[in-house]
Structures are given as structure tokens and as C-alpha cells.
Design an enzyme around this catalytic site. Structure first.
Site, PDB file in Angstrom:
ATOM      1  N   ASP A  68      49.747  36.905  32.511  1.00 10.83           N
ATOM      2  CA  ASP A  68      48.927  37.362  33.540  1.00 10.83           C
ATOM      3  C   ASP A  68      49.500  39.138  33.665  1.00 10.83           C
ATOM      4  O   ASP A  68      49.951  39.548  32.890  1.00 10.83           O
ATOM      5  CB  ASP A  68      49.346  36.723  34.808  1.00 10.83           C
TER       6      ASP A  68
ATOM      7  N   HIS B 247      43.081  39.749  34.060  1.00 13.03           N
ATOM      8  CA  HIS B 247      44.307  39.347  34.035  1.00 13.03           C
ATOM      9  C   HIS B 247      45.221  39.575  32.952  1.00 13.03           C
ATOM     10  O   HIS B 247      46.023  38.945  32.859  1.00 13.03           O
ATOM     11  CB  HIS B 247      44.593  38.002  34.528  1.00 13.03           C
TER      12      HIS B 247
ATOM     13  N   GLU C 103      38.412  35.586  37.861  1.00 14.10           N
ATOM     14  CA  GLU C 103      38.749  36.977  38.481  1.00 14.10           C
ATOM     15  C   GLU C 103      38.767  38.090  37.488  1.00 14.10           C
ATOM     16  O   GLU C 103      39.458  39.041  37.791  1.00 14.10           O
ATOM     17  CB  GLU C 103      40.105  37.012  39.451  1.00 14.10           C
TER      18      GLU C 103
END
Ligand code: ACM
Ligand code: ZN
Length: 640
Positions: free
Chosen positions: A217, A291, A358
């Protein structure tokens, strides 16, 4: 009265008297507390006495290691060292038998088992080792935790300190869903290999069979990749910070990145094998194309902007630092090919998770490479550009014999042909994917996100949003009008932005994961909230004994505001579980059992009061935490 009648009468009287003195089991008086609740339990009279001369018999191919594991667990648990034998000797009494019975596959399925406890022997039978493992977990949960009758209904006089009584019963059990997962995010905070193993050990006790490891991440890359050593030299380390996530100070010039860590390939092999021994599949996730700041910090050429960024420590960066892989350049796909190939070689799991959530796509719009890619492939928007990348990753995985899973955003620009969707932004993505004939794993945040508050934020460690135990439990993975065939199962996700250490990881996991284990395993008709709470409290004794951290938030009062018909704001109190009294004060003193008791009628706020203080009691003993709630917070707590 003739002699026969006298004998009959005496027999009946003796039987009745015996019956009064022996433990009587029936449905109203549960004698067992297994989580997840088995499919069928028939409780019988009597019990099996486990003692030093009990022997364990392993029957069938590959059963011995399991029987030995059971003996070790028993030794850890109650300090009793039982002999394990393998020969098919005549076993008459005081034996625990583990037996593979392939013929039972049709009834029990690949993960099911039968467990029969009689006064003479215990038989755990399953078509495969996995079922035997689950049978032995259920059996362990039948043991009194401190040999002081804490989870079995024995009176004190029935307890011999050298003998553990197990109630006689017949269990037939198998899971409702094949995917019963827990996810641990080891990127935002790093967790040691030892803790990861311990966590796997615990989750396997509740028949979870998937451990999803979120390995990369923005805040850290956590797995050794030989082709790209800087991923762990640079990407695994960030500047240390404490406080409130997203408000941390960004890395300062020349500040050393000292917080982090990663798993070597040997570490991963050790974790995978440890999990396999417990019938848990480790599913790795490498989160792309968003990410990805840790990877980009290590290899700046992977982003569209190619600037030098630092691994993020939990400060705000979206739109400033570019955490998205460039889809226009082939070097990105060379990177993905090598990384996913090395990952595929390490994990036997048939699935690999590629993230896809995302993704911040703005940088793509100003990247010549990305724009060219879109033009050449007739892609009309950046969602489709993300799908282009995911589809190519699916091809890479397929070459390695693996299947792709992604978060539900992978639906947005068109789903790759064989993708499995993990539905986290509610269940809509899952419904859509299932209707398209794709497999789905349900992980909606408002039922399964273990990083959220589980009690009143006034007294809980800092995080955001709210997921109470009752909302974990009241969840059915299969929405109406969706074919259950496509729902592989569900998963609890522990993101760790606000989970800085392993004790807190446990606190956030338990007992909510107990509730989820039952959602994923048990048939709906075997789910009953009050009974679950009873069984959960028995597990709390186990957690206490084994020094596993857990939250008691479910015992706390819930404070909300309610508008009266006269428009005045009143205080409403409730508890998640029944049988608790709530005592309260408005006068700044700390409540105790002599303070006013809430009687179910919303409370007028006395003039001048600035806070309400509440605490729950059971049988006049405090069971919950005291919560002091400023009354000016009430209007943010209006019940809808
Ligand atoms: C997620 O929670 N971003 C999958
Ligand atoms: Zn680009």
C-alpha cells in the site's frame, strides 16, 4: 400389587431419582458453547470424562499429524499429555478416535465432520483431514475452560480437578460458505511473522479458512521481490509517526525512514506452511494500480510523473504525491509480470488479489503515455484504462495458473473475464458481479470492516465510523434475488491505519470475528443473537486464559438523542445485549448501581446539565465501561 408391579414401580422411582441427580440436558438448557454454531447438535445424557489415561487413536491415512496436533492443543490448554496411537487396536473405552471416512463426503462435504461424544468414547469422523481439524476445534470448545464448569453445566461437586467432563452429544456440521476469510493489512502498520502466525492460529479455531494478507500500500511494501530489491530496501520503510492517522506530519527533509519491515521469502513460506497445517489458505494482495506509493517511492519510473516521493507515513497526500502506476508505459507491465510471478510462486493459493480500489486517476489524464494507450485501445475514460491494466494482470496470473480477485472498483471500466469481485462499498458491486455470472466475496464495510469503532467513540481508541458487534452478526451474505451459487463467501477486513500494534489488532478482531465466523459458517436458522452472546462470553474466558486481547464494548450502553413531540431533545439509552441495567447521572458524579436506572423511557435533560454519565450493570455488578457524554454531542446522535 403383584411382585412384577412392585419391581416396576421401584425401578421407575430409582430412575426418576437418578435422573434428578444426573445432569439433564435439553434444548432449553444449552450445555455447549461452540462458535460458529454447528448445523446440528443433539445433546444426550451423561458425559465423557477426559483424564490422564484417555488415549487418542488416529485411524486413516494422514490422520496421525492431526491427532498429534490435537494432543498438543490439549496439553497447552489443560496441561494433560495424552498418548496418541495409530494401530487399529480394539478400543473399548476412554478413547478419542479421529477417523477419515471417505464415504461421508456426500453428506458432509469436503469440510464437514461428525462428532459423537458418548460416556465411553469420542469419535471425530470426516471425509477429509480438514473436517477432522474442524471437529477437533469443536471438541476443544466443549472442554470446560478452567475445569471449573465455565462452559459446561456441571455442578461443583461433579468436578474432579483431574478429570474434564465433556457433555455427551452428536454433532453433524459443515460450512454454509466455502470462503470464510479474515484480512490483515500489514502495510499501514507492520506486524511480525510471529504475530501473523498467532493470528492465523486463532482464526483457524473458528473455522476461518482464508487469511488475506494485504501486502502493499502507500505506507509500505511488505514482501521480498528478488527482481526489484528496492521495494523492500526503500518501500518497506517510512518515517515513524504517532497520533491521528491522516493528520501526521509528512516526511521532513533528511528525516530517516525507520518504521517498517517486510517478510522475506522464507518468512512467507513459513507463514504459508503454518497456515496450511491449520487448513488456512493465505491469499496475497498486491494492490495496483492505485495505493502504490511505496512501490513508486522505490521505483519512480513506475508513475506518470516520475518524481521522487517518500513512502507515506499516514499524512494526507492524494492529488499531490502520485500513488498510481502509469498504464501507458510497458515498463509498468514488466514490473507487474515479475512481481506477480514471484508472488504466484510463493503462495499455493489459487487466487491472487490485485487490489484495484480507490485508484486516483487524475495523473493519467495529463500523461502522454496513458493518453496514447487509451487512444490506441479505444478506451473512452480512465475507468476503462484501469480495466485495461487489470485485464492484463489477469493474463499474467492465468499464465501462472492463478485466478484474479479485485475490490469492487474493478467493475467500473468493465470486468475482466474471470475476475472474482470482493464487494466492500456495500453489497451493490457484489450483486452486480453475481448477476453477470462472476464469483463474489461479500465484505461490505458496514458489516465486516474490523477497523471501525465497535463502541462509543468517546471511550474507544481513535478510528472512524462504527461497526457494532450486532451489525456484524445481523448480516446475510446472500442478498434477495441473487443466486447463492455465485457468493463464495465473506470476509472480515482489518485495515490498520489506526491499529499500531498487535494487541490492538486483537482488540479490533475479537469478538467481531467470532460473529462473522458464524455468519460465514452456520445456517441462518442456527443464528440467534442471545445464544451467540452466551457462547461469546465463554470464549472471553478462553481469551482471558490465553491473554488474547478483545473488546468488551458490546457490554457498554449506547447513547442517542431523540426529539420529543414537543421538539425537546431527550436522551435515549439502550444496550446491544439483553439483561443489562443502565445507571446514569446528569449531576457530574460517577454512576453506580444506586444511581437512577434507565427504565426505557427517554430522559429529559435537567436544566444546567452538561453531560450524562452512564454505566451498565448485570446482577448489580458493573459490566460495561463508564461513558461520559457531553450533551452538546447529542444532536449528532439523533436516531434516524
Ligand atoms: C478498501 O477498503 N479500500 C478496499
Ligand atoms: Zn501514465
Amino acid at each position: 400389587m403383584n411382585t412384577n408391579r412392585v419391581i416396576l414401580l421401584i425401578t421407575i422411582i430409582v430412575l426418576v431419582l437418578l435422573g434428578c441427580n444426573s445432569p439433564l440436558y435439553n434444548d432449553e438448557e444449552p450445555t455447549y458453547s461452540i462458535i460458529p454454531n454447528p448445523v446440528s447438535v443433539k445433546v444426550q445424557d451423561g458425559n465423557f470424562s477426559l483424564n490422564n489415561s484417555t488415549q487418542i487413536l488416529a485411524l486413516g491415512k494422514d490422520v496421525l499429524p492431526l491427532a498429534k496436533m490435537f494432543a498438543d492443543e490439549l496439553n497447552n490448554f489443560i496441561g494433560i499429555d495424552l498418548k496418541v496411537i495409530e494401530k487399529n487396536v480394539r478400543y473399548s473405552k476412554n478413547t478419542i478416535i479421529f477417523k477419515i471416512d471417505t464415504a461421508s463426503l456426500g453428506i458432509l462435504g469436503p469440510e464437514g465432520y461428525k462428532l459423537q461424544v458418548t460416556p465411553k468414547k469420542i469419535i471425530v469422523l470426516a471425509p477429509k483431514s480438514q473436517g477432522l481439524f474442524y471437529g477437533f476445534q469443536s471438541l476443544l470448545q466443549l472442554l470446560p475452560i478452567n475445569n471449573n464448569s465455565s462452559n459446561c453445566k456441571f455442578s461443583n461437586k461433579e468436578i474432579d480437578r483431574n478429570e474434564w467432563k465433556i457433555p455427551c452429544l452428536d454433532i453433524l456440521d459443515y460450512p454454509r460458505f466455502e470462503w470464510r476469510g479474515l484480512m490483515l493489512d500489514v502495510s499501514r502498520h507492520f506486524f511480525s511473522k510471529e504475530f501473523v502466525k498467532q493470528y492465523i492460529d486463532e482464526l483457524s479455531k473458528y473455522k476461518f479458512n482464508i487469511f488475506h494478507l494485504h501486502l502493499s500500500d502507500d505506507q509500505g511494501w511488505r514482501i521480498q521481490i528478488n527482481s526489484f530489491p528496492r521495494l523492500t530496501e526503500i518501500g518497506a520503510w517510512r518515517v515513524p509517526r504517532m497520533g491521528k492517522w491522516w493528520s501526521f506530519q509528512p516526511p521532513q527533509p533528511n528525516e530517516k525512514a525507520t518504521y517498517g519491515g517486510f517478510y522475506t521469502k522464507d518468512d512467507i513460506k513459513e507463514i504459508v506452511q503454518y497456515a496450511q497445517e491449520r487448513f488456512v489458505t493465505v491469499v496475497p494482495e498486491i494492490d495496483v494500480p492505485g495505493h502504490s506509493l511505496a512501490a513508486i517511492a522505490a521505483y519512480p519510473h513506475l508513475s506518470c510523473t516520475k518524481e521522487d516521493y517518500k513512502v507515506n507515513p499516514g499524512s494526507r497526500f492524494y492529488g499531490v504525491d502520485n500513488n498510481t502506476l502509469c498504464v501507458g508505459q510497458e515498463t509498468t507491465f514488466e514490473f507487474l509480470d515479475k512481481v506477480f510471478s514471484e508472488v504466484a510462486d510463493l503462495f499455493p493459493s489459487e487466487y491472487i488479489h490485485v487490489g484495484g480500489d480507490e485508484c486516483f486517476k487524475d495523473f493519467w489524464e495529463t500523461c502522454n503515455f496513458c493518453m496514447k494507450r487509451m487512444e490506441e485501445n479505444g478506451l473512452s475514460n480512465t475507468d476503462e484504462l484501469q480495466s485495461y491494466l487489470i485485464k492484463r494482470v489477469e493474463v499474467i496470473l492465468k499464465k501462472k495458473g492463478k485466478k484474479l480477485i479485485g475490490w469492487d472498483e474493478i467493475l467500473e471500466g468493465g470486468l475482466s473475464p474471470e475476475a472474482t469481485v470482493m464487494s466492500w462499498r456495500g453489497i451493490d458491486g457484489g450483486i452486480k458481479a453475481a448477476k453477470m455470472g462472476h464469483h463474489v466475496i461479500m465484505t461490505p464495510n458496514y458489516h465486516t470492516y474490523l477497523d471501525l469503532y465497535q463502541g462509543d467513540h468517546i471511550i474507544e481508541p481513535e478510528t472512524y465510523s462504527l461497526l457494532r458487534l450486532e451489525n456484524c452478526y445481523n448480516f446475510d451474505l446472500v442478498p434477495p434475488n441473487v443466486n447463492e451459487e455465485y457468493i463464495l463467501g465473506g470476509q472480515g477486513n482489518l485495515w490498520t491505519e489506526s491499529v499500531p500494534n498487535s494487541r490492538h489488532a486483537e482488540y479490533m478482531t475479537w469478538p467481531r470475528a467470532l460473529a462473522l465466523s458464524e455468519v460465514f459458517w452456520s445456517p441462518n436458522e442456527k443464528r440467534e443473537w442471545n445464544d451467540f452472546i452466551r457462547r461469546m462470553e465463554v470464549r472471553f474466558n478462553y481469551f482471558d486464559k490465553n491473554e488474547i486481547n478483545y473488546a468488551r464494548s458490546v457490554f457498554d450502553a449506547i447513547i442517542s438523542g431523540i426529539k420529543g413531540t414537543d421538539d425537546s431533545l431527550k436522551v435515549k439509552l439502550r444496550t446491544e445485549i439483553s439483561g443489562l441495567d443502565i445507571h446514569y447521572t446528569f449531576d457530574e458524579t460517577n454512576p453506580d448501581k444506586f444511581s437512577p436506572k434507565y427504565e426505557g423511557i427517554p430522559l429529559y435533560i435537567p436544566k444546567g446539565a452538561s453531560q450524562i454519565k452512564v454505566r451498565t450493570y448485570r446482577n448489580n455488578q458493573p459490566v460495561g465501561n463508564q461513558i461520559n457524554c457531553p450533551l452538546n454531542m447529542l444532536d449528532q446522535r439523533i436516531e434516524k
